[in-house]
Design an enzyme around this catalytic site. Structure first.
Site, short mmCIF file in Angstrom:
data_model
loop_
_atom_site.label_atom_id
_atom_site.label_comp_id
_atom_site.label_asym_id
_atom_site.label_seq_id
_atom_site.Cartn_x
_atom_site.Cartn_y
_atom_site.Cartn_z
N THR A 198 -5.52 -4.53 11.28
CA THR A 198 -6.61 -4.79 10.35
C THR A 198 -7.48 -5.87 10.58
OG1 THR A 198 -5.27 -3.15 9.08
CG2 THR A 198 -6.74 -4.20 7.50
N GLN A 235 -3.79 6.13 9.82
CA GLN A 235 -3.93 6.20 8.77
C GLN A 235 -2.84 7.29 7.39
OE1 GLN A 235 -6.18 2.39 8.65
NE2 GLN A 235 -4.88 3.49 6.45
N ASP A 238 0.23 5.76 6.21
CA ASP A 238 -0.03 4.91 5.11
C ASP A 238 0.59 5.89 3.33
OD1 ASP A 238 -0.70 2.02 5.62
OD2 ASP A 238 -3.09 2.28 5.32
N SER A 262 -3.84 2.36 1.29
CA SER A 262 -3.93 0.89 2.29
C SER A 262 -2.93 0.36 1.25
CB SER A 262 -4.86 1.02 3.17
OG SER A 262 -5.75 0.27 1.96
N GLY A 284 -3.07 -7.73 7.94
CA GLY A 284 -2.18 -8.32 7.08
C GLY A 284 -0.46 -6.70 6.94
N GLY A 285 -1.41 -5.93 6.29
CA GLY A 285 -0.31 -5.09 5.87
C GLY A 285 0.06 -5.20 4.97
#
Length: 378
Positions: A198, A235, A238, A262, A284-285
């Protein structure tokens, strides 16, 4: 990245991508249809059909049928500042608004950067917010998301009163937001997942218009498939890996046409006078939420410069262990946090908090030294 001869490119070498240049020209000339239809769509379908692992049955109709949706921003007040971010299907905006909202009854003096009280209180608020995130959030086109209730000031104040200033609550449970038909909203909490890949940028132009933008391909190289000069995203991961947990559906379970949840949390903050104050965000997730919430608190309660906000020591609690940044002043808090009931882990962080803040002298930018970002201006 590798050159035409198969040799790995070294730092300082120029990498050329004529396929991407062609793709950008097509989009510039043909607009969205040039991407969702025609040659670019055909290249995507062909790439995923011939993937070396897990080839799929994506069709041209799948791509042509996708519609980008414009959603109303999600905004809330924190100490007279208006904080705006993105609504579901991303969980970021909702959870970022919750964390400072849960802490508003504590004085700013208790939330100063690099203090034990700030680490403890923000960690406890994060437990409550991440518990709500795992239970309630998903694509609002498919599940009922109690968005108004989750950001309701009275609900956040009630939940915030659960925070003991001297003792950790341990594992938090999701709350029951007001003004919702809760009998229709029985979900199982989603289990934690990890993502990378990201980026975030913040821009203010000469007219004072601001952009806070987070973009992601999910994993470091997305789906590890390229088409038309760019990397395809990953994605789908996610979504919850388990659509049903303990016999109950998960709000973020996958479904045809559904958008995954997300943690992207781009934010724009307005000062009490209504004028633009700051634009901020981070990669950063799942930790994005914690990074941005701390940035909001450090900007408003700490009154830090944007560069100091970007470089500030990190601490993260996602309703589990309290993680503090190794090699920073926060390391010294470990014994005290442990005595307060925290399970403490000292680790490194890969945050990328980037932003712009308006000051009396103009604008100032900040770039997280943990990544390759840079702050530039006229």
């Amino acid at each position: 990245f590798f050159g035409p001869d198969g040799a790995q490119l070294k730092q300082g070498q120029t990498w050329r991508n004529p396929k991407l240049a062609q793709t950008l020209r097509r989009i510039a000339q043909g607009g969205p249809d040039a991407f969702y239809k025609g040659a670019i769509a055909s290249e995507i379908v062909n790439a995923v059909a011939k993937a070396p692992t897990n080839p799929t049955a994506m069709t041209l109709a799948d791509i042509a049928g996708y519609t980008a949706k414009e959603r109303a921003p999600l905004c809330g007040l924190y100490r007279a500042y208006r904080v705006c971010s993105v609504p579901p299907s991303t969980s970021g905006g909702t959870t970022v608004l919750q964390i400072p909202g849960l802490l508003e009854h504590f004085p700013s003096a208790r939330l100063q950067p690099r203090t034990l009280s700030a680490v403890h209180l923000i960690s406890e608020a994060s437990r409550l917010a991440y518990a709500d995130r795992a239970y309630w959030l998903g694509d609002p086109d498919f599940v009922t998301v109690p968005l108004q209730g989750l950001t309701d000031h009275a609900y956040l104040d009630m939940r915030g009163r659960m925070i003991d200033p001297m003792r950790s609550m341990g594992l938090a449970k999701a709350g029951t937001p007001p003004m919702q038909k809760t009998e229709l909203l029985k979900y199982a909490p989603m289990r934690p997942q990890i993502e990378h890949g990201t980026s975030h940028l913040a821009v203010v132009d000469d007219r004072g218009e601001a952009v806070s933008m987070t973009t992601s391909v999910e994993a470091a190289f997305g789906a590890r498939i390229s088409a038309a000069g760019f990397i395809l995203n990953n994605q789908l991961t996610d979504f919850s890996f388990e659509p049903v947990i303990d016999g109950m559906p998960v709000a973020n379970a996958p479904a045809p046409g559904k958008r995954p949840m997300s943690a992207m949390s781009p934010a724009i903050i307005f000062a009490p006078d209504g004028k633009f104050f700051a634009a901020v965000g981070s990669p950063g997730g799942r930790q994005i939420i914690a990074y941005v919430a701390q940035a909001v608190i450090n900007l408003i309660d700490g009154q830090l410069s944007m560069q100091d906000v970007s470089a500030a020591p990190r601490h993260v609690n996602m309703n589990g262990a309290t993680m503090i940044e190794k090699g920073t002043v926060l390391d010294s808090f470990a014994p005290q946090l442990t005595a307060m009931g925290h399970q403490v882990r000292s680790i490194g962080f890969d945050s990328g908090v980037n932003g712009i803040r308006r000051t009396d002298r103009g604008y100032e930018g900040g770039a997280d030294p943990r990544r390759e970002g840079v702050a530039l201006g006229d």
